[in-house]
Design a protein around this motif. Sequence first.
Motif, PDB file in Angstrom:
ATOM      1  N   SER A  11       0.960  -1.101   0.112  1.00 30.13           N
ATOM      2  CA  SER A  11      -0.112  -0.205   0.029  1.00 30.13           C
ATOM      3  C   SER A  11       0.864   1.160   0.181  1.00 30.13           C
ATOM      4  CB  SER A  11      -0.905  -0.012   1.094  1.00 30.13           C
ATOM      5  OG  SER A  11      -0.207   0.263   2.521  1.00 30.13           O
ATOM      6  N   LYS A  12       1.943   1.332   0.714  1.00 31.63           N
ATOM      7  CA  LYS A  12       2.953   2.435   0.623  1.00 31.63           C
ATOM      8  C   LYS A  12       3.547   2.657  -0.610  1.00 31.63           C
ATOM      9  CE  LYS A  12       3.756   2.510   5.619  1.00 31.63           C
ATOM     10  NZ  LYS A  12       4.601   2.321   6.811  1.00 31.63           N
ATOM     11  N   LEU A  13       3.792   1.558  -1.312  1.00 32.31           N
ATOM     12  CA  LEU A  13       4.660   1.512  -2.660  1.00 32.31           C
ATOM     13  C   LEU A  13       3.706   1.497  -3.768  1.00 32.31           C
ATOM     14  CD1 LEU A  13       7.129  -1.460  -2.279  1.00 32.31           C
ATOM     15  CD2 LEU A  13       7.749   0.926  -2.124  1.00 32.31           C
ATOM     16  N   LEU A  14       2.217   1.590  -3.571  1.00 30.80           N
ATOM     17  CA  LEU A  14       1.395   1.811  -4.677  1.00 30.80           C
ATOM     18  C   LEU A  14       1.289   2.860  -5.478  1.00 30.80           C
ATOM     19  CD1 LEU A  14      -1.080   0.118  -6.214  1.00 30.80           C
ATOM     20  CD2 LEU A  14      -2.675   1.273  -4.317  1.00 30.80           C
ATOM     21  N   PRO A  15       1.839   4.100  -4.884  1.00 28.59           N
ATOM     22  CA  PRO A  15       1.740   5.211  -5.835  1.00 28.59           C
ATOM     23  C   PRO A  15       2.882   5.072  -6.663  1.00 28.59           C
ATOM     24  CG  PRO A  15       1.176   5.971  -3.646  1.00 28.59           C
ATOM     25  CD  PRO A  15       1.499   4.421  -3.467  1.00 28.59           C
ATOM     26  N   ALA A  16       3.996   4.640  -6.312  1.00 29.30           N
ATOM     27  CA  ALA A  16       5.195   4.499  -7.335  1.00 29.30           C
ATOM     28  C   ALA A  16       5.042   3.218  -8.658  1.00 29.30           C
ATOM     29  CB  ALA A  16       6.521   3.906  -6.387  1.00 29.30           C
ATOM     30  N   LEU A  17       4.044   2.431  -7.868  1.00 22.30           N
ATOM     31  CA  LEU A  17       3.741   1.176  -9.040  1.00 22.30           C
ATOM     32  C   LEU A  17       2.589   1.789 -10.048  1.00 22.30           C
ATOM     33  CD1 LEU A  17       2.773  -1.485  -6.322  1.00 22.30           C
ATOM     34  CD2 LEU A  17       4.640  -1.632  -8.260  1.00 22.30           C
ATOM     35  N   ILE A  18       1.782   2.868  -9.744  1.00 21.22           N
ATOM     36  CA  ILE A  18       0.966   3.325 -10.352  1.00 21.22           C
ATOM     37  C   ILE A  18       1.550   4.582 -11.460  1.00 21.22           C
ATOM     38  CG2 ILE A  18      -1.246   5.114 -10.790  1.00 21.22           C
ATOM     39  CD1 ILE A  18      -2.027   3.641  -8.147  1.00 21.22           C
ATOM     40  N   SER A  19       2.565   5.295 -10.910  1.00 22.45           N
ATOM     41  CA  SER A  19       3.357   6.079 -11.724  1.00 22.45           C
ATOM     42  C   SER A  19       4.117   5.401 -12.795  1.00 22.45           C
ATOM     43  CB  SER A  19       4.379   6.685 -10.789  1.00 22.45           C
ATOM     44  OG  SER A  19       5.090   7.630 -11.656  1.00 22.45           O
ATOM     45  N   LYS A  20       4.835   4.008 -12.426  1.00 22.04           N
ATOM     46  CA  LYS A  20       5.356   3.389 -13.542  1.00 22.04           C
ATOM     47  C   LYS A  20       4.615   2.751 -14.589  1.00 22.04           C
ATOM     48  CE  LYS A  20       9.431   2.060 -14.903  1.00 22.04           C
ATOM     49  NZ  LYS A  20      10.532   2.987 -15.213  1.00 22.04           N
ATOM     50  N   VAL A  21       3.410   2.223 -14.048  1.00 23.58           N
ATOM     51  CA  VAL A  21       2.458   1.742 -15.042  1.00 23.58           C
ATOM     52  C   VAL A  21       2.035   2.638 -16.036  1.00 23.58           C
ATOM     53  CG1 VAL A  21       0.162   0.838 -15.301  1.00 23.58           C
ATOM     54  CG2 VAL A  21       1.430  -0.406 -13.838  1.00 23.58           C
ATOM     55  N   GLU A  22       1.784   4.054 -15.512  1.00 26.51           N
ATOM     56  CA  GLU A  22       1.444   5.088 -16.441  1.00 26.51           C
ATOM     57  C   GLU A  22       2.459   5.558 -17.238  1.00 26.51           C
ATOM     58  OE1 GLU A  22       0.256   8.225 -13.597  1.00 26.51           O
ATOM     59  OE2 GLU A  22      -1.677   7.377 -13.292  1.00 26.51           O
ATOM     60  N   GLU A  23       3.759   5.297 -16.847  1.00 23.76           N
ATOM     61  CA  GLU A  23       4.938   5.813 -17.810  1.00 23.76           C
ATOM     62  C   GLU A  23       4.890   4.660 -18.950  1.00 23.76           C
ATOM     63  OE1 GLU A  23       9.929   5.225 -17.635  1.00 23.76           O
ATOM     64  OE2 GLU A  23       8.602   5.728 -15.912  1.00 23.76           O
ATOM     65  N   PHE A  24       4.633   3.446 -18.388  1.00 25.65           N
ATOM     66  CA  PHE A  24       4.513   2.236 -19.493  1.00 25.65           C
ATOM     67  C   PHE A  24       3.533   2.638 -20.793  1.00 25.65           C
ATOM     68  CE2 PHE A  24       6.654  -1.360 -16.880  1.00 25.65           C
ATOM     69  CZ  PHE A  24       7.875  -0.558 -17.201  1.00 25.65           C
ATOM     70  N   ARG A  25       2.414   2.933 -20.165  1.00 32.04           N
ATOM     71  CA  ARG A  25       1.261   3.258 -20.979  1.00 32.04           C
ATOM     72  C   ARG A  25       1.489   4.713 -21.991  1.00 32.04           C
ATOM     73  NH1 ARG A  25      -3.628   1.853 -16.881  1.00 32.04           N
ATOM     74  NH2 ARG A  25      -3.272  -0.373 -17.214  1.00 32.04           N
TER      75      ARG A  25
END
Length: 104
Positions: A11-25
């Motif tokens: 849950s603490k790392l979720l913002p970084a995960l979302i950011s990386k997925v958005e970068e890939f997209r």
Amino acid sequence: MGNHPYDAYYSKLLPALISKVEEFRLLNYETAQTDMLWRFLKEKKWKSMDKERPMSRLVGDILSVKPGEYMNYTQITAYKAPEWNEPMSGEELASLFVPPKGRE
């Protein structure tokens, strides 16, 4: 979530995960997903873990994932999936024929 020691930090790392997925997209990797990226990190990047890895290093690991690494992992995972021979749903079949953005 699972039995990986870093699952407690999800849950603490979720913002970084979302950011990386958005970068890939943004790079036209439209199939990138947060849960698959998390699985990639646990199975590949964090296969050998430090007992006390600082949160900043975990975030750095997430943000340093290259698209090629992630896409290779997802393709290999898809080939190994048991449902490979199962028929596709109408939605899955239709998604195969959607042209990439900007190439219509």
